[in-house]
Design a protein around this motif. Structure first.
Motif, mmCIF file in Angstrom:
data_model
loop_
_atom_site.group_PDB
_atom_site.id
_atom_site.type_symbol
_atom_site.label_atom_id
_atom_site.label_comp_id
_atom_site.label_asym_id
_atom_site.label_seq_id
_atom_site.Cartn_x
_atom_site.Cartn_y
_atom_site.Cartn_z
ATOM 1 N N PHE A 194 0.806 -1.221 0.000
ATOM 2 C CA PHE A 194 0.000 0.000 0.000
ATOM 3 C C PHE A 194 0.844 1.279 0.000
ATOM 4 C CE2 PHE A 194 -2.297 3.346 2.372
ATOM 5 C CZ PHE A 194 -3.379 3.516 1.526
ATOM 6 N N ALA A 195 1.669 1.452 1.026
ATOM 7 C CA ALA A 195 2.369 2.727 1.227
ATOM 8 C C ALA A 195 3.229 3.173 0.038
ATOM 9 C CB ALA A 195 3.202 2.655 2.509
ATOM 10 N N PRO A 196 4.078 2.289 -0.550
ATOM 11 C CA PRO A 196 4.929 2.767 -1.661
ATOM 12 C C PRO A 196 4.131 3.298 -2.849
ATOM 13 C CG PRO A 196 5.669 0.623 -0.869
ATOM 14 C CD PRO A 196 4.340 0.868 -0.237
ATOM 15 N N HIS A 197 3.022 2.652 -3.156
ATOM 16 C CA HIS A 197 2.231 3.079 -4.306
ATOM 17 C C HIS A 197 1.519 4.407 -4.033
ATOM 18 C CE1 HIS A 197 2.293 -1.472 -4.588
ATOM 19 N NE2 HIS A 197 3.016 -1.062 -5.608
ATOM 20 N N ILE A 198 1.056 4.584 -2.803
ATOM 21 C CA ILE A 198 0.389 5.838 -2.451
ATOM 22 C C ILE A 198 1.389 6.991 -2.453
ATOM 23 C CG2 ILE A 198 -0.810 7.074 -0.606
ATOM 24 C CD1 ILE A 198 -2.491 5.076 -2.200
ATOM 25 N N ILE A 199 2.575 6.754 -1.923
ATOM 26 C CA ILE A 199 3.593 7.815 -1.895
ATOM 27 C C ILE A 199 3.968 8.228 -3.316
ATOM 28 C CG2 ILE A 199 5.987 8.334 -1.267
ATOM 29 C CD1 ILE A 199 5.563 6.513 1.188
ATOM 30 N N PHE A 200 4.203 7.245 -4.178
ATOM 31 C CA PHE A 200 4.595 7.563 -5.549
ATOM 32 C C PHE A 200 3.459 8.264 -6.284
ATOM 33 C CE2 PHE A 200 5.593 6.662 -9.993
ATOM 34 C CZ PHE A 200 6.917 7.086 -10.024
ATOM 35 N N MET A 201 2.230 7.792 -6.080
ATOM 36 C CA MET A 201 1.075 8.451 -6.692
ATOM 37 C C MET A 201 0.970 9.900 -6.218
ATOM 38 S SD MET A 201 -2.244 9.568 -5.887
ATOM 39 C CE MET A 201 -2.743 8.623 -4.462
ATOM 40 N N GLY A 202 1.220 10.128 -4.930
ATOM 41 C CA GLY A 202 1.160 11.479 -4.379
ATOM 42 C C GLY A 202 2.180 12.406 -5.019
ATOM 43 N N VAL A 203 3.386 11.890 -5.279
ATOM 44 C CA VAL A 203 4.432 12.697 -5.918
ATOM 45 C C VAL A 203 4.019 13.095 -7.334
ATOM 46 C CG1 VAL A 203 6.803 12.669 -6.791
ATOM 47 C CG2 VAL A 203 6.305 11.731 -4.525
ATOM 48 N N VAL A 204 3.557 12.118 -8.115
ATOM 49 C CA VAL A 204 3.150 12.394 -9.501
ATOM 50 C C VAL A 204 1.954 13.345 -9.527
ATOM 51 C CG1 VAL A 204 2.306 11.377 -11.651
ATOM 52 C CG2 VAL A 204 4.038 10.177 -10.297
ATOM 53 N N ALA A 205 0.952 13.089 -8.666
ATOM 54 C CA ALA A 205 -0.241 13.943 -8.637
ATOM 55 C C ALA A 205 0.114 15.368 -8.205
ATOM 56 C CB ALA A 205 -1.284 13.351 -7.694
ATOM 57 N N ALA A 206 1.041 15.517 -7.253
ATOM 58 C CA ALA A 206 1.442 16.852 -6.801
ATOM 59 C C ALA A 206 2.118 17.634 -7.924
ATOM 60 C CB ALA A 206 2.378 16.741 -5.603
ATOM 61 N N CYS A 207 2.954 16.962 -8.706
ATOM 62 C CA CYS A 207 3.603 17.627 -9.851
ATOM 63 C C CYS A 207 2.568 18.125 -10.852
ATOM 64 C CB CYS A 207 4.575 16.667 -10.535
ATOM 65 S SG CYS A 207 6.012 16.217 -9.550
ATOM 66 N N ILE A 208 1.529 17.328 -11.076
ATOM 67 C CA ILE A 208 0.505 17.713 -12.041
ATOM 68 C C ILE A 208 -0.412 18.792 -11.452
ATOM 69 C CG2 ILE A 208 -1.507 16.848 -13.305
ATOM 70 C CD1 ILE A 208 -0.003 14.220 -13.645
ATOM 71 N N LEU A 209 -0.696 18.715 -10.152
ATOM 72 C CA LEU A 209 -1.509 19.750 -9.513
ATOM 73 C C LEU A 209 -0.818 21.107 -9.570
ATOM 74 C CD1 LEU A 209 -2.939 17.969 -6.339
ATOM 75 C CD2 LEU A 209 -4.267 19.004 -8.192
ATOM 76 N N TYR A 210 0.504 21.098 -9.517
ATOM 77 C CA TYR A 210 1.253 22.340 -9.584
ATOM 78 C C TYR A 210 1.069 23.021 -10.933
ATOM 79 C CZ TYR A 210 4.982 25.596 -8.355
ATOM 80 O OH TYR A 210 5.693 26.731 -8.048
ATOM 81 N N GLN A 211 0.653 22.260 -11.937
ATOM 82 C CA GLN A 211 0.354 22.812 -13.264
ATOM 83 C C GLN A 211 -1.095 23.292 -13.358
ATOM 84 O OE1 GLN A 211 1.178 19.754 -16.154
ATOM 85 N NE2 GLN A 211 3.220 19.353 -15.383
ATOM 86 N N LYS A 212 -1.816 23.251 -12.238
ATOM 87 C CA LYS A 212 -3.244 23.607 -12.186
ATOM 88 C C LYS A 212 -4.080 22.648 -13.032
ATOM 89 C CE LYS A 212 -2.354 28.535 -11.440
ATOM 90 N NZ LYS A 212 -2.606 29.918 -11.911
ATOM 91 N N ASP A 213 -3.726 21.378 -12.966
ATOM 92 C CA ASP A 213 -4.463 20.346 -13.714
ATOM 93 C C ASP A 213 -5.077 19.380 -12.712
ATOM 94 O OD1 ASP A 213 -5.496 18.616 -15.531
ATOM 95 O OD2 ASP A 213 -3.638 18.237 -16.610
#
Length: 369
Positions: free
Chosen positions: A143-162
């Motif tokens: 569970f934890a590794p996949h959630i952490i990695f997903m959070g990193v990718v999603a945060a990068c995309i959120l920073y683009q206002k997407d």
């Protein structure tokens, strides 16, 4: 144990039909706008045909490339995708359109890296979930590794206002972990934790708040944030059962903003009526059915998870777009796969189809008999 068979022709015909509808409706929805903006009524049609040409070429290559080889290439793929996501903020490379910095410009080529990041995330999750399948119930392994990695990718995309692409990545991650057998209490805790984050992101952004208010009652600001939604309702109302006829719609004539992109389904509703609407929805439903059948027939866990992810990517984006256009979800800048105008979306969607079709050529022996 598996046996090589032909590609899933039903899925292929379904995708060709959706792309054909997309090319036709793109021209119908954009001809007047193209003439007004560029002096050429075929401007968007030409670009759509070019995107389709490269997309089908990439799909053929993906069909020829064995999905099993992605295991070896998964880390380079995800690193390149993350680099491209970050490249939008490099001066001279990143490009801002409509107030959002989501595009990378390399000479005449302009594309949206978040579309590639979705596919890269699916490949990584399929590889990781298969690799950790024996300890998938463990919190620290499954569970934890996949959630952490997903959070990193999603945060990068959120920073683009997407916000939409980040939500799609989070949803696909959740479903793929559910399919892999991650413990349900962990997944429910993740769902409960994402809700307050989403609320904070919406409350902290003025344009997101306006979209929520427009969704709740578009007539409160009928000439502002609610204008696009109201014009979409008018388009569906005018279409009736059989529609006004191809090319005869009125809402695309500068009433419905950018009718050839996010709200192209409204043009379909006005010109092809309920019959056209149900045909498009039926094609997407059939696509999801064939995609899940391919996942069930896959010879290994990696192929199964990869097929589920690719099917979810197309199906969930379609559901979100249809929900927005018909007023069931707040307005969000997400395209309708295969149909809306947009090169990045069309090419990456067809690559996902190519991966699905490649997986369909590998049948488990027990499923064949």
């Amino acid at each position: 144990d598996y046996q090589r068979v032909h590609v899933d022709s039903w899925l292929l015909f379904c995708v060709i039909a959706l792309v054909g509808i997309g090319v036709t409706m793109n021209y119908s929805a954009s001809a007047v706008l193209s003439q007004e903006r560029f002096g050429d009524s075929y401007y968007f049609l030409k670009r759509t045909l070019i995107f389709a040409f490269f997309g089908f070429g990439a799909m053929v290559l993906a069909i020829k490339f064995s999905y099993m080889r992605y295991r070896v290439a998964v880390y380079p793929i995800i690193l390149v995708a993350l680099f491209l996501v970050g490249a939008v903020f490099i001066p001279g490379i990143g490009r801002t359109i409509g107030g959002a910095t989501r595009w990378v410009s390399l000479g005449p080529i302009v594309f949206q890296p978040s579309e590639a990041a979705k596919l890269a995330m699916i490949a990584f999750l399929a590889y990781s979930l298969e690799k950790k399948s024996k300890k998938i119930k463990s919190f620290m392994v499954g569970f934890a590794p996949h959630i952490i990695f997903m959070g990193v990718v999603a945060a990068c995309i959120l920073y683009q206002k997407d916000f939409g692409s980040a939500a799609i990545i989070a949803f696909i991650t959740w479903v793929m972990m559910f399919v892999a057998g991650v413990r349900l209490p962990y997944l429910l805790a993740m769902f409960a934790g994402v809700i307050p984050i989403a609320v904070m992101l919406i409350a902290g952004s003025d344009y997101r708040r306006r979209r929520i208010l427009a969704f709740l009652n578009p007539w409160d600001d009928q000439y502002g944030s609610g204008f696009q939604m109201i014009q979409s309702f008018v388009a569906f109302n005018e279409g009736g059962f059989f529609g006004k006829g191809l090319g005869q719609g009125q809402q695309k004539l500068f009433y419905l903003p950018e009718a050839h992109t996010d709200f192209i389904f409204s043009v379909i509703g006005e010109e092809l009526g309920l019959v056209g609407v149900m045909m498009v929805i039926g094609l997407f439903g059939f696509f999801c059915y064939r995609g899940l059948r391919i996942a069930l027939d896959a010879p290994d866990l990696f192929g199964r998870y990869l097929a589920v992810g690719c099917t979810l990517l197309i199906g969930f984006e379609a559901i979100l777009n249809l929900g927005v256009v018909m007023g069931m979800l707040p307005t969000k800048g997400l395209t309708l796969p295969f149909i809306s105008y947009g090169g990045s979306s069309l090419v990456m969607s067809l690559i996902a189809v190519g991966i699905l079709l490649n997986i369909s050529t590998y049948k488990r022996v027990d499923r064949i008999w």
